[in-house]
Write an enzyme that holds these catalytic residues in place. Structure first.
Site, mmCIF file in Angstrom:
data_model
loop_
_atom_site.group_PDB
_atom_site.id
_atom_site.type_symbol
_atom_site.label_atom_id
_atom_site.label_comp_id
_atom_site.label_asym_id
_atom_site.label_seq_id
_atom_site.Cartn_x
_atom_site.Cartn_y
_atom_site.Cartn_z
ATOM 1 N N TYR A 178 -11.077 -5.793 5.375
ATOM 2 C CA TYR A 178 -11.223 -7.048 4.415
ATOM 3 C C TYR A 178 -11.835 -8.354 5.279
ATOM 4 C CZ TYR A 178 -9.329 -4.870 0.089
ATOM 5 O OH TYR A 178 -8.694 -4.097 -0.886
ATOM 6 N N LYS A 226 -5.612 7.070 10.018
ATOM 7 C CA LYS A 226 -6.717 8.083 10.377
ATOM 8 C C LYS A 226 -6.745 8.325 11.793
ATOM 9 C CE LYS A 226 -9.761 10.701 8.662
ATOM 10 N NZ LYS A 226 -9.275 12.111 8.132
ATOM 11 N N ASP A 258 -5.995 10.916 4.396
ATOM 12 C CA ASP A 258 -6.249 11.875 3.248
ATOM 13 C C ASP A 258 -5.063 12.923 2.696
ATOM 14 O OD1 ASP A 258 -6.534 12.854 5.971
ATOM 15 O OD2 ASP A 258 -8.053 13.963 5.748
ATOM 16 N N ASP A 282 -4.602 -0.507 -0.352
ATOM 17 C CA ASP A 282 -5.167 -0.907 -1.637
ATOM 18 C C ASP A 282 -5.395 0.590 -2.377
ATOM 19 O OD1 ASP A 282 -6.607 -2.587 -3.504
ATOM 20 O OD2 ASP A 282 -8.357 -1.571 -2.756
ATOM 21 N N ASP A 286 -2.966 2.125 -6.012
ATOM 22 C CA ASP A 286 -3.724 2.233 -7.116
ATOM 23 C C ASP A 286 -3.227 3.544 -7.474
ATOM 24 O OD1 ASP A 286 -4.744 -0.148 -7.431
ATOM 25 O OD2 ASP A 286 -6.380 0.466 -8.371
HETATM 26 C C1 IPM Z 1 -5.364 -5.854 -5.212
HETATM 27 C C2 IPM Z 1 -6.820 -6.034 -5.525
HETATM 28 C C3 IPM Z 1 -7.420 -6.915 -4.616
HETATM 29 C C4 IPM Z 1 -7.378 -6.296 -3.277
HETATM 30 C C5 IPM Z 1 -8.858 -7.584 -4.920
HETATM 31 C C6 IPM Z 1 -8.855 -7.995 -6.481
HETATM 32 C C7 IPM Z 1 -9.384 -8.307 -4.073
HETATM 33 O O1 IPM Z 1 -7.564 -4.955 -5.702
HETATM 34 O O2 IPM Z 1 -4.669 -6.372 -5.067
HETATM 35 O O3 IPM Z 1 -5.215 -4.599 -4.873
HETATM 36 O O4 IPM Z 1 -8.418 -5.478 -3.011
HETATM 37 O O5 IPM Z 1 -6.390 -6.456 -2.436
HETATM 38 MN MN MN Z 2 -6.344 -2.826 -5.536
#
Ligand code: IPM
Ligand code: MN
Length: 403
Positions: A178, A226, A258, A282, A286
């Site tokens: 990032y 990894k 993975d 990240d 999710d």
């Molecule tokens: C999160 C989001 C952010 C990230 C984006 C919006 C920059 O996806 O907080 O998980 O990638 O960290």
């Molecule tokens: Mn995210």
């Protein structure tokens, strides 16, 4: 506790009442002693999409606390992301950043809007969030993913797999792909690069947060990397292994990213704390939404810097913005994390989490969790239900029938 206060009260000349609450009594005691109420400065960044709708519910629940405690959440709203681009031409205006840096904590709704997709990276709404994270300095992003029995059937995974799952992701937030340089496109736009770079110091500090968190949970850290391919991951693994020696009471295992992606789905309850770098965290956090049943359930706290930052994980969800149907529980659970980690109110944090659980157990849910037999309510109705439950719990805990 209330009974124990009675002698103190009579000593300072406060008349005991037939039904009074401890906070009320404490207020009287403090008034006599001339002490100030706790003032907690919160900068609220509603942001884009569903951000303002969910942030509103979380903030009013925090404010409900002030009827019980001698405290005040002084909230100031500031624009960030797309909303700030529209108002000030930049995703993180100076006045927003200055307010955040002067706060006790920052609460963010969400950033991101499709109308800004065409902008170069530094001008996008997301750039405002990344700049804010850097400026606040929080390097450890805590993202709990818990399976609630009441909504276990909302998970695409079988109930028997998700039941009992309670994972805390500790995601490194200020390094890796990032942020590291070099990055960018070549002149012709024919190739592009990003850099994954980590220093020992960056790994150590986030690892310590993960081990500390594990101590107050089930005592297990899974470090995800990894290392079979990446040097940064080899450094990560070596450093985490060394830091682990400071925590002999915590068990450490390592897993490739993975494999972790698969185990999270096939056997989520094997995890306690998952420690990982920025991009892996990240993606995996999710994915963990599948365990909870909805991305709208996920909360987060970013700690370790000058000012802590609280935000739901779900993002701006522009397709459902403005309809009062978004799930505010991720935002409200982020407020619970704020109570625990920034406001020093662990009992009230636990109460708020229980309130969320109970509202779900009563069959209420938002559109994302709607199933036959469930009662789907709007964003604001869900906020009302949790607030009502929470206030009821505080009321019972703090009221007493004295004398
Ligand atoms: C999160 C989001 C952010 C990230 C984006 C919006 C920059 O996806 O907080 O998980 O990638 O960290
Ligand atoms: Mn995210």
């Amino acid at each position: 506790m209330a009974q124990a206060l009675l002698p103190v009260l009579s000593e300072i000349g406060v008349q005991a009442q037939t039904k009074a609450s401890v906070p009320h009594i404490l207020k009287l005691v403090k008034e006599r002693a001339g002490t100030e109420p706790m003032r907690f400065k919160l900068t609220v960044l509603p942001g884009d999409g569903v951000g303002p709708e969910v942030a509103r519910e979380a903030v009013r629940i925090l404010q409900a606390l002030c009827h019980f405690f001698d405290c005040e959440f002084v909230c100031e709203e500031k624009p960030v992301g797309g909303a700030a681009i529209r108002a000030h031409g930049t995703p993180l205006p100076e006045s927003t950043l200055a307010a955040c840096l002067e706060s006790d904590a920052v609460f963010l709704g969400a950033v991101g809007a499709p109308e800004f997709d065409h902008l170069p990276r530094p001008q996008k709404p997301e750039a405002g969030l990344l700049a804010l994270r850097t400026a606040l300095g929080g390097f450890a992003n805590l993202r709990p993913a818990v399976s609630f029995p009441a909504i276990a059937d909302c998970s695409p995974l079988q109930r028997s797999r998700v039941e009992g799952a309670d994972v805390l992701f500790v995601r490194e937030l200020l390094g890796g792909l990032y942020f590291a340089e070099p990055r960018g496109f070549d002149e012709e736009g024919e190739s592009a690069c990003n850099t994954m770079r980590y220093s020992v110091r960056e790994i150590e500090r986030v690892a310590r947060v993960a081990f500390e968190q594990a101590r107050s949970r089930r005592g297990k850290v899974t470090s995800v990397d990894k290392a079979n391919v990446l040097e940064t991951s080899q450094l990560w693994r070596r450093t985490v292994t060394r830091v682990a020696r400071e925590y002999p009471d915590v068990t450490l295992d390592h897993m490739y990213v993975d494999a972790c992606a698969m185990h999270l789905i096939t056997h989520p309850s094997r995890f306690d704390v998952v420690l990982t770098e920025n991009l892996f965290g990240d993606i995996l956090s999710d994915e963990a939404a599948a365990i909870t049943g909805s991305l709208g359930m996920l909360a987060s706290a970013t700690i370790g810097g000058a000012v802590d930052l609280y935000e739901p994980v779900h993002g701006s969800a522009p397709d459902i913005a403005g309809q009062n149907i978004a799930n505010p529980l991720g935002a409200i659970a982020s407020a619970a994390m704020l109570l625990r980690l920034s406001a020093g109110m662990p009992h009230e944090a636990a109460d708020l989490e229980t309130a969320i659980r109970q509202v779900l157990e009563e069959g209420y849910c938002t559109a994302d969790l709607a199933r036959p037999g469930k009662h789907a309510v709007s964003t604001s109705e869900m906020g009302d239900l949790v607030e009502h439950k929470f206030v009821g719990m505080l009321d019972r805990r703090f009221s007493y029938h004295g004398v």
